[in-house]
Design a protein around this motif. Structure first.
Motif, PDB file in Angstrom:
ATOM      1  N   ALA A   1       0.823  -1.211   0.000  1.00 39.56           N
ATOM      2  CA  ALA A   1       0.000   0.000   0.000  1.00 39.56           C
ATOM      3  C   ALA A   1       0.858   1.261   0.000  1.00 39.56           C
ATOM      4  O   ALA A   1       0.549   2.227  -0.707  1.00 39.56           O
ATOM      5  CB  ALA A   1      -0.939  -0.012   1.205  1.00 39.56           C
ATOM      6  N   LEU A   2       1.935   1.269   0.788  1.00 34.39           N
ATOM      7  CA  LEU A   2       2.824   2.434   0.787  1.00 34.39           C
ATOM      8  C   LEU A   2       3.426   2.658  -0.603  1.00 34.39           C
ATOM      9  O   LEU A   2       3.530   3.796  -1.065  1.00 34.39           O
ATOM     10  CB  LEU A   2       3.950   2.246   1.817  1.00 34.39           C
ATOM     11  CG  LEU A   2       3.556   2.367   3.293  1.00 34.39           C
ATOM     12  CD1 LEU A   2       4.732   1.972   4.181  1.00 34.39           C
ATOM     13  CD2 LEU A   2       3.074   3.776   3.622  1.00 34.39           C
ATOM     14  N   ASN A   3       3.800   1.570  -1.270  1.00 39.00           N
ATOM     15  CA  ASN A   3       4.334   1.688  -2.626  1.00 39.00           C
ATOM     16  C   ASN A   3       3.286   2.270  -3.568  1.00 39.00           C
ATOM     17  O   ASN A   3       3.589   3.164  -4.371  1.00 39.00           O
ATOM     18  CB  ASN A   3       4.810   0.324  -3.121  1.00 39.00           C
ATOM     19  CG  ASN A   3       5.499   0.421  -4.466  1.00 39.00           C
ATOM     20  OD1 ASN A   3       6.508   1.107  -4.596  1.00 39.00           O
ATOM     21  ND2 ASN A   3       4.951  -0.234  -5.471  1.00 39.00           N
TER      22      ASN A   3
ATOM     23  N   LEU B   1       0.709   4.147  -2.790  1.00 35.99           N
ATOM     24  CA  LEU B   1       0.461   5.550  -2.449  1.00 35.99           C
ATOM     25  C   LEU B   1       1.555   6.451  -3.015  1.00 35.99           C
ATOM     26  O   LEU B   1       1.277   7.519  -3.569  1.00 35.99           O
ATOM     27  CB  LEU B   1       0.381   5.728  -0.928  1.00 35.99           C
ATOM     28  CG  LEU B   1      -0.863   5.152  -0.256  1.00 35.99           C
ATOM     29  CD1 LEU B   1      -0.740   5.218   1.258  1.00 35.99           C
ATOM     30  CD2 LEU B   1      -2.124   5.882  -0.718  1.00 35.99           C
ATOM     31  N   ARG B   2       2.817   6.001  -2.921  1.00 35.71           N
ATOM     32  CA  ARG B   2       3.912   6.795  -3.457  1.00 35.71           C
ATOM     33  C   ARG B   2       3.839   6.871  -4.991  1.00 35.71           C
ATOM     34  O   ARG B   2       4.124   7.920  -5.578  1.00 35.71           O
ATOM     35  CB  ARG B   2       5.258   6.228  -3.019  1.00 35.71           C
ATOM     36  CG  ARG B   2       5.508   6.437  -1.535  1.00 35.71           C
ATOM     37  CD  ARG B   2       6.946   6.190  -1.165  1.00 35.71           C
ATOM     38  NE  ARG B   2       7.764   7.322  -1.561  1.00 35.71           N
ATOM     39  CZ  ARG B   2       8.823   7.243  -2.368  1.00 35.71           C
ATOM     40  NH1 ARG B   2       9.199   6.092  -2.873  1.00 35.71           N
ATOM     41  NH2 ARG B   2       9.524   8.305  -2.662  1.00 35.71           N
ATOM     42  N   LEU B   3       3.467   5.772  -5.633  1.00 43.56           N
ATOM     43  CA  LEU B   3       3.307   5.807  -7.093  1.00 43.56           C
ATOM     44  C   LEU B   3       2.214   6.792  -7.491  1.00 43.56           C
ATOM     45  O   LEU B   3       2.373   7.555  -8.462  1.00 43.56           O
ATOM     46  CB  LEU B   3       2.963   4.413  -7.621  1.00 43.56           C
ATOM     47  CG  LEU B   3       4.102   3.409  -7.715  1.00 43.56           C
ATOM     48  CD1 LEU B   3       3.555   2.039  -8.109  1.00 43.56           C
ATOM     49  CD2 LEU B   3       5.156   3.868  -8.711  1.00 43.56           C
ATOM     50  N   ALA B   4       1.108   6.776  -6.743  1.00 46.54           N
ATOM     51  CA  ALA B   4      -0.013   7.663  -7.056  1.00 46.54           C
ATOM     52  C   ALA B   4       0.385   9.128  -6.874  1.00 46.54           C
ATOM     53  O   ALA B   4       0.153   9.971  -7.751  1.00 46.54           O
ATOM     54  CB  ALA B   4      -1.216   7.320  -6.176  1.00 46.54           C
ATOM     55  N   ILE B   5       0.996   9.438  -5.734  1.00 47.33           N
ATOM     56  CA  ILE B   5       1.405  10.822  -5.481  1.00 47.33           C
ATOM     57  C   ILE B   5       2.500  11.227  -6.465  1.00 47.33           C
ATOM     58  O   ILE B   5       2.477  12.343  -7.010  1.00 47.33           O
ATOM     59  CB  ILE B   5       1.883  10.997  -4.024  1.00 47.33           C
ATOM     60  CG1 ILE B   5       0.715  10.758  -3.052  1.00 47.33           C
ATOM     61  CG2 ILE B   5       2.469  12.390  -3.810  1.00 47.33           C
ATOM     62  CD1 ILE B   5       1.128  10.694  -1.598  1.00 47.33           C
ATOM     63  N   GLY B   6       3.452  10.337  -6.712  1.00 51.09           N
ATOM     64  CA  GLY B   6       4.519  10.637  -7.661  1.00 51.09           C
ATOM     65  C   GLY B   6       3.985  10.924  -9.052  1.00 51.09           C
ATOM     66  O   GLY B   6       4.492  11.805  -9.759  1.00 51.09           O
ATOM     67  N   SER B   7       2.940  10.218  -9.437  1.00 53.84           N
ATOM     68  CA  SER B   7       2.327  10.465 -10.739  1.00 53.84           C
ATOM     69  C   SER B   7       1.674  11.846 -10.780  1.00 53.84           C
ATOM     70  O   SER B   7       1.813  12.574 -11.765  1.00 53.84           O
ATOM     71  CB  SER B   7       1.281   9.384 -11.030  1.00 53.84           C
ATOM     72  OG  SER B   7       0.680   9.602 -12.280  1.00 53.84           O
ATOM     73  N   ARG B   8       0.981  12.213  -9.713  1.00 55.32           N
ATOM     74  CA  ARG B   8       0.356  13.544  -9.653  1.00 55.32           C
ATOM     75  C   ARG B   8       1.418  14.651  -9.664  1.00 55.32           C
ATOM     76  O   ARG B   8       1.204  15.723 -10.220  1.00 55.32           O
ATOM     77  CB  ARG B   8      -0.497  13.679  -8.394  1.00 55.32           C
ATOM     78  CG  ARG B   8      -1.755  12.831  -8.397  1.00 55.32           C
ATOM     79  CD  ARG B   8      -2.825  13.385  -9.316  1.00 55.32           C
ATOM     80  NE  ARG B   8      -4.060  12.632  -9.185  1.00 55.32           N
ATOM     81  CZ  ARG B   8      -4.641  11.956 -10.164  1.00 55.32           C
ATOM     82  NH1 ARG B   8      -4.090  11.939 -11.364  1.00 55.32           N
ATOM     83  NH2 ARG B   8      -5.775  11.310  -9.969  1.00 55.32           N
TER      84      ARG B   8
END
Length: 201
Positions: A146-148, A150-157
């Motif tokens: 889940a942490l991975n 979340l970081r992928l999602a935020i990093g994409s934004r």
């Protein structure tokens, strides 16, 4: 221990979180769940064979965050196809792979995000002021996934593509509207890094 995962005797991991940190992680996990979308309908008949052969989408998601979470299996951004035929074959293989795997990938990501929410909700029942979150080895792996995500999602934004982009984030001025998202991205990265180290120790 504040802000870093540490190993528990017998396996698993623990981290001290305050109420604000609990609220942030829970809110992000809920948003991730909403982005991934619902699972099978509540009233749907439980037919394991039908579920095994259920087909998912064959087209990549329109949302760039979902494209980062569910990338094409046969694309290579660093190498252009040698011919139109190769490009067509790549597209066909990617569509087939996505059709038979994306539903399972979504279910796995949904399961991990729900595990995060449930473990944080259990902490909230214990009382305010923060608490020490203790995770079993299985829960630790769900948190890591889940942490991975979340970081992928935020990093994409944030449009982070490589390490150079991450370096630029450290130099953003405090009044930049992306700053809160950047702080969350970096903080989650620290949590993820210490959880990986804990699970490997």
């Amino acid at each position: 221990m504040p802000g870093t995962f540490e190993p528990l005797p017998g396996g698993g991991a623990a981290v001290a979180l305050d109420d604000v940190e609990i609220s942030i992680i829970r809110s992000l996990a809920v948003q991730l769940l909403e982005l991934i979308g619902p699972g099978p309908a509540e009233g749907a008949p439980a037919d394991p064979l039908a579920e095994l052969f259920a087909e998912g989408p064959s087209e990549p998601p329109a949302d760039p965050v979902l494209r980062r979470l569910f990338p094409d299996a046969y694309s290579d951004p660093e190498r252009m196809p040698d011919s139109p035929k190769e490009a067509e074959e790549r597209e066909t293989y990617s569509a087939e792979f996505r059709r038979f795997t994306e539903n399972d990938l979504r279910a796995g990501k949904r399961h991990s995000a729900l595990a995060v929410i449930r473990s944080l909700d259990a902490l909230a029942v214990e009382g305010g002021g923060g608490a020490v979150l203790k995770l079993s080895p299985d829960e630790s792996r769900q948190w890591l996934g889940a942490l991975n995500d979340l970081r992928l999602a935020i990093g994409s934004r944030l449009e982070i593509v490589d390490e150079d982009d991450t370096d630029l984030l450290y130099r953003l001025p405090d009044d930049d509207p992306r700053k809160p998202m950047v702080m969350a991205y970096l903080w989650l990265g620290g949590l993820q890094e210490t959880l990986v180290a804990t699970l490997m120790s």
